[in-house]
Scaffold this motif. Sequence first.
Motif, PDB file in Angstrom:
ATOM      1  N   SER A   1       0.830  -1.199   0.000  1.00 12.66           N
ATOM      2  CA  SER A   1       0.000   0.000   0.000  1.00 12.66           C
ATOM      3  C   SER A   1       0.871   1.259   0.000  1.00 12.66           C
ATOM      4  O   SER A   1       0.573   2.230  -0.686  1.00 12.66           O
ATOM      5  CB  SER A   1      -0.917  -0.003   1.215  1.00 12.66           C
ATOM      6  OG  SER A   1      -1.668   1.165   1.280  1.00 12.66           O
ATOM      7  N   GLU A   2       1.963   1.216   0.734  1.00 14.23           N
ATOM      8  CA  GLU A   2       2.865   2.359   0.825  1.00 14.23           C
ATOM      9  C   GLU A   2       3.776   2.486  -0.393  1.00 14.23           C
ATOM     10  O   GLU A   2       4.145   3.584  -0.778  1.00 14.23           O
ATOM     11  CB  GLU A   2       3.726   2.254   2.083  1.00 14.23           C
ATOM     12  CG  GLU A   2       2.941   2.391   3.361  1.00 14.23           C
ATOM     13  CD  GLU A   2       3.777   2.079   4.594  1.00 14.23           C
ATOM     14  OE1 GLU A   2       4.999   1.894   4.457  1.00 14.23           O
ATOM     15  OE2 GLU A   2       3.193   2.010   5.681  1.00 14.23           O
ATOM     16  N   ASN A   3       4.167   1.345  -0.980  1.00 14.04           N
ATOM     17  CA  ASN A   3       5.176   1.352  -2.037  1.00 14.04           C
ATOM     18  C   ASN A   3       4.637   1.059  -3.429  1.00 14.04           C
ATOM     19  O   ASN A   3       5.421   0.962  -4.367  1.00 14.04           O
ATOM     20  CB  ASN A   3       6.282   0.343  -1.696  1.00 14.04           C
ATOM     21  CG  ASN A   3       7.021   0.765  -0.452  1.00 14.04           C
ATOM     22  OD1 ASN A   3       7.818   1.678  -0.484  1.00 14.04           O
ATOM     23  ND2 ASN A   3       6.726   0.106   0.665  1.00 14.04           N
ATOM     24  N   LYS A   4       3.363   0.883  -3.572  1.00 10.66           N
ATOM     25  CA  LYS A   4       2.704   0.609  -4.870  1.00 10.66           C
ATOM     26  C   LYS A   4       3.123  -0.736  -5.471  1.00 10.66           C
ATOM     27  O   LYS A   4       2.321  -1.631  -5.569  1.00 10.66           O
ATOM     28  CB  LYS A   4       2.955   1.731  -5.882  1.00 10.66           C
ATOM     29  CG  LYS A   4       2.665   3.112  -5.393  1.00 10.66           C
ATOM     30  CD  LYS A   4       1.216   3.451  -5.520  1.00 10.66           C
ATOM     31  CE  LYS A   4       1.020   4.930  -5.201  1.00 10.66           C
ATOM     32  NZ  LYS A   4       0.090   5.185  -4.194  1.00 10.66           N
ATOM     33  N   GLU A   5       4.395  -0.869  -5.881  1.00  6.81           N
ATOM     34  CA  GLU A   5       4.909  -2.115  -6.457  1.00  6.81           C
ATOM     35  C   GLU A   5       6.231  -2.441  -5.781  1.00  6.81           C
ATOM     36  O   GLU A   5       6.973  -1.539  -5.413  1.00  6.81           O
ATOM     37  CB  GLU A   5       5.148  -1.966  -7.960  1.00  6.81           C
ATOM     38  CG  GLU A   5       3.911  -1.702  -8.756  1.00  6.81           C
ATOM     39  CD  GLU A   5       4.212  -1.504 -10.242  1.00  6.81           C
ATOM     40  OE1 GLU A   5       5.398  -1.505 -10.629  1.00  6.81           O
ATOM     41  OE2 GLU A   5       3.258  -1.350 -11.012  1.00  6.81           O
ATOM     42  N   ALA A   6       6.516  -3.742  -5.634  1.00  5.97           N
ATOM     43  CA  ALA A   6       7.773  -4.124  -4.998  1.00  5.97           C
ATOM     44  C   ALA A   6       8.202  -5.514  -5.431  1.00  5.97           C
ATOM     45  O   ALA A   6       7.370  -6.358  -5.749  1.00  5.97           O
ATOM     46  CB  ALA A   6       7.628  -4.084  -3.478  1.00  5.97           C
ATOM     47  N   LYS A   7       9.511  -5.729  -5.425  1.00  2.00           N
ATOM     48  CA  LYS A   7      10.063  -7.044  -5.712  1.00  2.00           C
ATOM     49  C   LYS A   7       9.980  -7.908  -4.460  1.00  2.00           C
ATOM     50  O   LYS A   7       9.921  -7.398  -3.333  1.00  2.00           O
ATOM     51  CB  LYS A   7      11.522  -6.923  -6.161  1.00  2.00           C
ATOM     52  CG  LYS A   7      11.674  -6.313  -7.533  1.00  2.00           C
ATOM     53  CD  LYS A   7      13.091  -6.463  -8.013  1.00  2.00           C
ATOM     54  CE  LYS A   7      13.136  -6.140  -9.501  1.00  2.00           C
ATOM     55  NZ  LYS A   7      14.218  -6.833 -10.162  1.00  2.00           N
ATOM     56  N   THR A   8      10.011  -9.216  -4.662  1.00  3.40           N
ATOM     57  CA  THR A   8       9.951 -10.159  -3.543  1.00  3.40           C
ATOM     58  C   THR A   8      11.043  -9.872  -2.531  1.00  3.40           C
ATOM     59  O   THR A   8      10.812  -9.908  -1.326  1.00  3.40           O
ATOM     60  CB  THR A   8      10.079 -11.608  -4.057  1.00  3.40           C
ATOM     61  OG1 THR A   8       9.102 -11.830  -5.063  1.00  3.40           O
ATOM     62  CG2 THR A   8       9.889 -12.611  -2.943  1.00  3.40           C
TER      63      THR A   8
ATOM     64  N   LEU B   1      -0.902  -4.474  -4.963  1.00  4.38           N
ATOM     65  CA  LEU B   1      -2.250  -4.792  -4.509  1.00  4.38           C
ATOM     66  C   LEU B   1      -3.220  -4.634  -5.667  1.00  4.38           C
ATOM     67  O   LEU B   1      -3.063  -3.741  -6.497  1.00  4.38           O
ATOM     68  CB  LEU B   1      -2.676  -3.864  -3.374  1.00  4.38           C
ATOM     69  CG  LEU B   1      -1.971  -4.049  -2.038  1.00  4.38           C
ATOM     70  CD1 LEU B   1      -2.449  -2.999  -1.060  1.00  4.38           C
ATOM     71  CD2 LEU B   1      -2.195  -5.439  -1.477  1.00  4.38           C
ATOM     72  N   LYS B   2      -4.209  -5.494  -5.702  1.00  5.42           N
ATOM     73  CA  LYS B   2      -5.278  -5.324  -6.686  1.00  5.42           C
ATOM     74  C   LYS B   2      -6.046  -4.069  -6.321  1.00  5.42           C
ATOM     75  O   LYS B   2      -6.080  -3.656  -5.157  1.00  5.42           O
ATOM     76  CB  LYS B   2      -6.198  -6.545  -6.682  1.00  5.42           C
ATOM     77  CG  LYS B   2      -5.508  -7.799  -7.183  1.00  5.42           C
ATOM     78  CD  LYS B   2      -6.440  -8.977  -7.150  1.00  5.42           C
ATOM     79  CE  LYS B   2      -5.733 -10.227  -7.647  1.00  5.42           C
ATOM     80  NZ  LYS B   2      -6.569 -11.421  -7.490  1.00  5.42           N
ATOM     81  N   ASP B   3      -6.687  -3.434  -7.273  1.00  8.44           N
ATOM     82  CA  ASP B   3      -7.338  -2.134  -7.068  1.00  8.44           C
ATOM     83  C   ASP B   3      -8.320  -2.109  -5.910  1.00  8.44           C
ATOM     84  O   ASP B   3      -8.318  -1.192  -5.106  1.00  8.44           O
ATOM     85  CB  ASP B   3      -8.047  -1.679  -8.343  1.00  8.44           C
ATOM     86  CG  ASP B   3      -7.048  -1.248  -9.399  1.00  8.44           C
ATOM     87  OD1 ASP B   3      -5.918  -0.883  -9.043  1.00  8.44           O
ATOM     88  OD2 ASP B   3      -7.396  -1.301 -10.589  1.00  8.44           O
ATOM     89  N   ASN B   4      -9.170  -3.118  -5.790  1.00  6.23           N
ATOM     90  CA  ASN B   4     -10.174  -3.100  -4.719  1.00  6.23           C
ATOM     91  C   ASN B   4      -9.531  -3.218  -3.346  1.00  6.23           C
ATOM     92  O   ASN B   4     -10.064  -2.725  -2.370  1.00  6.23           O
ATOM     93  CB  ASN B   4     -11.215  -4.196  -4.931  1.00  6.23           C
ATOM     94  CG  ASN B   4     -10.627  -5.588  -4.926  1.00  6.23           C
ATOM     95  OD1 ASN B   4      -9.430  -5.777  -5.111  1.00  6.23           O
ATOM     96  ND2 ASN B   4     -11.465  -6.578  -4.719  1.00  6.23           N
TER      97      ASN B   4
ATOM     98  N   ASP C   1      -4.951 -13.449  -2.290  1.00  2.21           N
ATOM     99  CA  ASP C   1      -5.933 -13.019  -3.283  1.00  2.21           C
ATOM    100  C   ASP C   1      -5.846 -11.517  -3.544  1.00  2.21           C
ATOM    101  O   ASP C   1      -6.262 -11.038  -4.588  1.00  2.21           O
ATOM    102  CB  ASP C   1      -7.355 -13.355  -2.828  1.00  2.21           C
ATOM    103  CG  ASP C   1      -7.602 -14.855  -2.775  1.00  2.21           C
ATOM    104  OD1 ASP C   1      -6.968 -15.594  -3.551  1.00  2.21           O
ATOM    105  OD2 ASP C   1      -8.443 -15.275  -1.958  1.00  2.21           O
ATOM    106  N   SER C   2      -5.304 -10.794  -2.585  1.00  2.00           N
ATOM    107  CA  SER C   2      -5.273  -9.338  -2.685  1.00  2.00           C
ATOM    108  C   SER C   2      -4.068  -8.794  -3.449  1.00  2.00           C
ATOM    109  O   SER C   2      -4.012  -7.615  -3.747  1.00  2.00           O
ATOM    110  CB  SER C   2      -5.299  -8.733  -1.287  1.00  2.00           C
ATOM    111  OG  SER C   2      -4.204  -9.215  -0.542  1.00  2.00           O
ATOM    112  N   ALA C   3      -3.094  -9.664  -3.773  1.00  2.00           N
ATOM    113  CA  ALA C   3      -1.895  -9.217  -4.488  1.00  2.00           C
ATOM    114  C   ALA C   3      -1.837  -9.851  -5.873  1.00  2.00           C
ATOM    115  O   ALA C   3      -2.302 -10.969  -6.076  1.00  2.00           O
ATOM    116  CB  ALA C   3      -0.651  -9.579  -3.697  1.00  2.00           C
TER     117      ALA C   3
END
Length: 82
Positions: A9-16, A53-56, A38-40
Amino acid sequence: MIKIKEYLSENKEAKTKDIAEYIGLKHSRTREILSQMDSAESIGTNTNRKYRLKDNQKIELSLKDEIKCNIYEKSSQIDSLL
């Protein structure tokens, strides 16, 4: 899973690797958890794969954060009255 949601949520996208360092787990275990969430969702191929994260889920998390802030503010006001 909550820490992963907060991080994404804080970083938008991230590597493992980045997520694993944040939550204190090995890359393999983190990847396993991410694949079960399910949320990622993953973006990219193996070497360039990132998670977000998925949009919802972004909306749901931000509402929870807002509620937490409201509760904290109310408890601070009550403490000041006591």
